[in-house]
Motif scaffolding. Structure first.
Motif, PDB file in Angstrom:
ATOM      1  N   UNK A   1       0.853  -1.244  -0.024  1.00 21.14           N
ATOM      2  CA  UNK A   1       0.121  -0.021   0.157  1.00 21.14           C
ATOM      3  C   UNK A   1       0.940   1.211  -0.003  1.00 21.14           C
ATOM      4  N   UNK A   2       0.375   2.308  -0.678  1.00 23.49           N
ATOM      5  CA  UNK A   2       0.970   3.575  -0.588  1.00 23.49           C
ATOM      6  C   UNK A   2       0.271   4.283   0.552  1.00 23.49           C
ATOM      7  N   UNK A   3       0.944   4.737   1.450  1.00 21.83           N
ATOM      8  CA  UNK A   3       0.403   5.674   2.490  1.00 21.83           C
ATOM      9  C   UNK A   3       0.475   7.045   2.140  1.00 21.83           C
ATOM     10  N   UNK A   4       1.428   7.430   1.243  1.00 18.35           N
ATOM     11  CA  UNK A   4       1.495   8.807   1.133  1.00 18.35           C
ATOM     12  C   UNK A   4       2.287   8.838  -0.451  1.00 18.35           C
ATOM     13  N   UNK A   5       2.347   9.850  -1.012  1.00 17.23           N
ATOM     14  CA  UNK A   5       3.178   9.687  -2.474  1.00 17.23           C
ATOM     15  C   UNK A   5       4.515   9.085  -2.500  1.00 17.23           C
ATOM     16  N   UNK A   6       5.100   9.211  -1.068  1.00 20.43           N
ATOM     17  CA  UNK A   6       6.643   8.899  -1.101  1.00 20.43           C
ATOM     18  C   UNK A   6       6.748   7.921  -0.002  1.00 20.43           C
ATOM     19  N   UNK A   7       5.681   7.350   0.378  1.00 20.10           N
ATOM     20  CA  UNK A   7       6.030   6.141   1.234  1.00 20.10           C
ATOM     21  C   UNK A   7       5.071   4.860   1.004  1.00 20.10           C
ATOM     22  N   UNK A   8       5.839   3.925   0.620  1.00 18.42           N
ATOM     23  CA  UNK A   8       5.341   2.396   0.252  1.00 18.42           C
ATOM     24  C   UNK A   8       5.622   1.523   1.322  1.00 18.42           C
ATOM     25  N   UNK A   9       4.573   0.679   1.635  1.00 21.62           N
ATOM     26  CA  UNK A   9       4.525  -0.296   2.571  1.00 21.62           C
ATOM     27  C   UNK A   9       4.316  -1.747   2.095  1.00 21.62           C
ATOM     28  N   UNK A  10       5.196  -2.486   2.406  1.00 22.68           N
ATOM     29  CA  UNK A  10       4.731  -4.050   1.817  1.00 22.68           C
ATOM     30  C   UNK A  10       4.774  -5.001   2.953  1.00 22.68           C
ATOM     31  N   UNK A  11       3.867  -5.722   2.789  1.00 20.16           N
ATOM     32  CA  UNK A  11       3.601  -6.626   4.144  1.00 20.16           C
ATOM     33  C   UNK A  11       4.137  -8.047   3.767  1.00 20.16           C
ATOM     34  N   UNK A  12       5.003  -8.422   4.585  1.00 22.14           N
ATOM     35  CA  UNK A  12       5.526  -9.969   4.455  1.00 22.14           C
ATOM     36  C   UNK A  12       5.491 -10.486   5.644  1.00 22.14           C
TER      37      UNK A  12
ATOM     38  N   UNK B   1      12.795  10.102  -6.710  1.00 23.81           N
ATOM     39  CA  UNK B   1      11.670  10.414  -6.439  1.00 23.81           C
ATOM     40  C   UNK B   1      11.651  10.417  -4.654  1.00 23.81           C
ATOM     41  N   UNK B   2      12.878   9.725  -4.221  1.00 25.78           N
ATOM     42  CA  UNK B   2      12.938   9.578  -2.694  1.00 25.78           C
ATOM     43  C   UNK B   2      11.716   8.988  -2.069  1.00 25.78           C
ATOM     44  N   UNK B   3      11.493   7.672  -2.405  1.00 26.17           N
ATOM     45  CA  UNK B   3      10.427   7.112  -1.903  1.00 26.17           C
ATOM     46  C   UNK B   3      11.168   6.259  -0.636  1.00 26.17           C
ATOM     47  N   UNK B   4      10.418   6.215   0.300  1.00 23.89           N
ATOM     48  CA  UNK B   4      10.608   5.555   1.482  1.00 23.89           C
ATOM     49  C   UNK B   4       9.826   4.110   1.618  1.00 23.89           C
ATOM     50  N   UNK B   5      10.664   3.167   1.675  1.00 22.75           N
ATOM     51  CA  UNK B   5      10.180   1.810   1.532  1.00 22.75           C
ATOM     52  C   UNK B   5      10.311   1.170   3.061  1.00 22.75           C
TER      53      UNK B   5
ATOM     54  N   UNK C   1      -0.908  -3.374  14.429  1.00 18.88           N
ATOM     55  CA  UNK C   1       0.265  -2.928  14.783  1.00 18.88           C
ATOM     56  C   UNK C   1       1.151  -2.868  13.560  1.00 18.88           C
ATOM     57  N   UNK C   2       1.762  -1.675  13.191  1.00 23.04           N
ATOM     58  CA  UNK C   2       2.514  -1.718  11.946  1.00 23.04           C
ATOM     59  C   UNK C   2       3.909  -1.684  12.414  1.00 23.04           C
ATOM     60  N   UNK C   3       4.464  -3.203  12.460  1.00 23.95           N
ATOM     61  CA  UNK C   3       5.748  -3.377  12.802  1.00 23.95           C
ATOM     62  C   UNK C   3       6.581  -3.400  11.697  1.00 23.95           C
ATOM     63  N   UNK C   4       7.792  -2.612  11.702  1.00 25.11           N
ATOM     64  CA  UNK C   4       8.605  -2.315  10.742  1.00 25.11           C
ATOM     65  C   UNK C   4       9.794  -3.451  10.576  1.00 25.11           C
ATOM     66  N   UNK C   5       9.775  -4.193   9.786  1.00 20.58           N
ATOM     67  CA  UNK C   5      10.970  -5.407   9.734  1.00 20.58           C
ATOM     68  C   UNK C   5      12.114  -4.765   8.984  1.00 20.58           C
ATOM     69  N   UNK C   6      11.997  -3.936   8.199  1.00 24.71           N
ATOM     70  CA  UNK C   6      13.076  -3.278   7.311  1.00 24.71           C
ATOM     71  C   UNK C   6      12.498  -2.029   6.542  1.00 24.71           C
ATOM     72  N   UNK C   7      13.546  -1.413   6.253  1.00 27.75           N
ATOM     73  CA  UNK C   7      13.319  -0.161   5.296  1.00 27.75           C
ATOM     74  C   UNK C   7      14.378   0.162   4.324  1.00 27.75           C
TER      75      UNK C   7
END
Length: 113
Positions: free
Chosen positions: A49-60, A86-90, A103-109
């Motif tokens: 999902x994109x949560x903003x134009x420059x933040x892309x979240x991938x669920x694993x 475009x400086x996207x934050x994954x 809970x949005x637990x971040x495993x990597x970025x």
């Protein structure tokens, strides 16, 4: 079957969160890369999902290791879809914790350049 149910639950959770986060519309590039990470072509990703134009979240699925390397890979795919510069934050997110607890637990970025 279990993974399919988790993917469906995540899709619903991500969709609700994305709608609540903003009513922003995204470009065809955004939608195309999201669809790729939601498809069976990307075996590791369960949803995205994109949560903003420059933040892309991938669920694993959390396998106990950092997923920064996978986030770097996602950046490479984003570059192929026209996001270079475009400086996207994954953010790679634990899909199980998101679907079970919200809970949005971040495993990597990775901060794509």
């Amino acid at each position: 079957m279990k993974n399919q149910l988790m993917a469906i639950a995540l899709g619903a959770a991500l969709s609700v969160v994305a709608l609540q986060a903003n009513a922003e519309t995204y470009s065809a590039q955004h939608e195309n890369v999201k669809k790729l990470f939601q498809s069976n072509e990307e075996k590791t990703a369960k949803d995205a999902v994109w949560t903003s134009r420059d933040i892309f979240k991938v669920g694993v699925i959390n396998e106990g290791s950092r997923r920064d390397g996978y986030a770097d890979y996602v950046c490479q795919v984003l570059y192929d879809y026209g996001f270079k510069g475009k400086k996207v934050w994954v953010q790679v997110i634990d899909i199980v914790k998101l679907t079970r607890n919200g809970d949005w637990v971040k495993l990597g970025e990775s901060h794509c350049q």
